[in-house]
Motif scaffolding. Sequence first.
Motif, PDB file in Angstrom:
ATOM      1  N   LYS A 238       0.827  -1.204   0.000  1.00  7.94           N
ATOM      2  CA  LYS A 238       0.000   0.000   0.000  1.00  7.94           C
ATOM      3  C   LYS A 238       0.864   1.259   0.000  1.00  7.94           C
ATOM      4  N   LEU A 239       1.929   1.265   0.801  1.00  7.48           N
ATOM      5  CA  LEU A 239       2.796   2.428   0.873  1.00  7.48           C
ATOM      6  C   LEU A 239       3.523   2.681  -0.443  1.00  7.48           C
ATOM      7  N   LEU A 243       3.381   5.925  -2.974  1.00  8.86           N
ATOM      8  CA  LEU A 243       4.539   6.604  -3.544  1.00  8.86           C
ATOM      9  C   LEU A 243       4.420   6.733  -5.058  1.00  8.86           C
ATOM     10  N   ILE A 244       3.977   5.657  -5.688  1.00 10.71           N
ATOM     11  CA  ILE A 244       3.820   5.661  -7.148  1.00 10.71           C
ATOM     12  C   ILE A 244       2.802   6.717  -7.575  1.00 10.71           C
ATOM     13  N   SER A 245       1.672   6.777  -6.866  1.00 12.10           N
ATOM     14  CA  SER A 245       0.639   7.769  -7.189  1.00 12.10           C
ATOM     15  C   SER A 245       1.132   9.187  -6.922  1.00 12.10           C
ATOM     16  N   LYS A 246       1.862   9.355  -5.819  1.00  8.26           N
ATOM     17  CA  LYS A 246       2.398  10.672  -5.472  1.00  8.26           C
ATOM     18  C   LYS A 246       3.417  11.127  -6.514  1.00  8.26           C
ATOM     19  N   GLN A 273       8.111  -6.628  -7.948  1.00  8.60           N
ATOM     20  CA  GLN A 273       7.737  -7.954  -7.455  1.00  8.60           C
ATOM     21  C   GLN A 273       6.560  -7.905  -6.478  1.00  8.60           C
ATOM     22  N   LEU A 274       6.285  -6.740  -5.914  1.00  3.58           N
ATOM     23  CA  LEU A 274       5.143  -6.609  -5.007  1.00  3.58           C
ATOM     24  C   LEU A 274       3.820  -6.754  -5.736  1.00  3.58           C
ATOM     25  N   PHE A 275       3.816  -6.504  -7.045  1.00  2.00           N
ATOM     26  CA  PHE A 275       2.564  -6.456  -7.802  1.00  2.00           C
ATOM     27  C   PHE A 275       2.516  -7.506  -8.911  1.00  2.00           C
TER      28      PHE A 275
END
Length: 417
Positions: A238-239, A243-246, A273-275
């Motif tokens: 989620k964090l 960051l990606i959206s920000k 790798q998280l996604f």
Amino acid sequence: MPNIQREHLTSLQTLNGLRNIQDSVSFCNRCGMCASVCPSYQQTRQEPFSPRGRNQTLRLMLSGKVKLKREPERKLAEEMVRSCVLCGQCVQACPGEIPTPEHVLELRRRLGISLLPTTLFLLLRLRQTAPKLFAVFVKIGLALRWTGVLYLLACVPGFTWGWHVLQILPRKAASSAGGYCTDPSLIYLPSLEAEYLMPTLFQQTYDLASHRGNVLVWRNTPSGLFEYIYGDIRRARKLVRQLISKHAAVGDGKRPVLTDSIDIYNFLTRSTQLFAGFKLLERKAENFAACIRYVTDFLPEKAPAKNTFAMPVQLLSGAAFSQQTLPQLKAQQILRSLFRENFVQCGYKDGTIPPVGCGFVKHTRAPAYSLLAVQSISAHQTKTVFVLSGLAALELTFYARKFYPVAQVRHIIELNG
């Protein structure tokens, strides 16, 4: 359909791109090259505490051949994962660069063990859940330290980890330089230690970034690394998404993101790798990872501050996950170019400082590993040791003062003068 809320990873970033965890761990052929560099194996000489022993434990768990339901088996498995400090020495020695530290993290998740003292874990988690409150607690803590109250608090059960904090942390709070700008050329994502505990590291990194144009500082912004290693992988995911959206909202979403921590760099550049299994998120994470920069990308190869360092000099990366990423190779190149014959080229068997706060992990062997790092420094008669993260600098400074006070520990950013 994969579940984005899953508590485990399904794939890992390897030499051959994203690979299923079962395939990744099965690729280990148990050659034993890793055992010669693993600090825990050097201390115990027991197979379960070698990287290949950890790999085989995870492989057997994934295949259902090991359940770890009996108390002796589970206790051994827990001690096995606690003894690993994710230093990545094994990755460097492995011919196939098997990501054993990532396998150990997966073992931790499947065992469901808590590594940090509960009070310390809850305090650090506030940076993710209540960043403003965390900032207030840090300021209160610095004030209490000045009055001496923290020394009394460190005697209270549950807060004994405070002794190590008081020993390694500097007394001065971080500066408040930098801030918001409407059209930044570069974004600075400071580590926790740079933002709150090491004013020089924060200021020098900000000054270095300022030479490239307007700098936007993402203050009190967690990277997800803490949650990834010690917390909930769902929250880490989620964090990183935040960051990606920000990042996408700043300019055209292609601004470089600079960090002063090699651990944050290694984590975010592997965030794809998280996604795994979510193509859109994978693509966004891949684009974001391509924008991550480390301070070595902006350091001049001929730094003006050469004469301020005692020689010979040495690089001790103390990085999580891997010891041979591009910033680490770049740091070696810069030091070799600048100091020439006064640069000590260390082998992959030399000791390294445990990264990412492993000195605070319960039942850890980190102090013994740190002593091995100091022994390696003294064996080369090193006078200046460069490291790639603020936390590694704090830890190594503490042990060097006790056992080899001749050596000075410097973050690589100090090459900028």
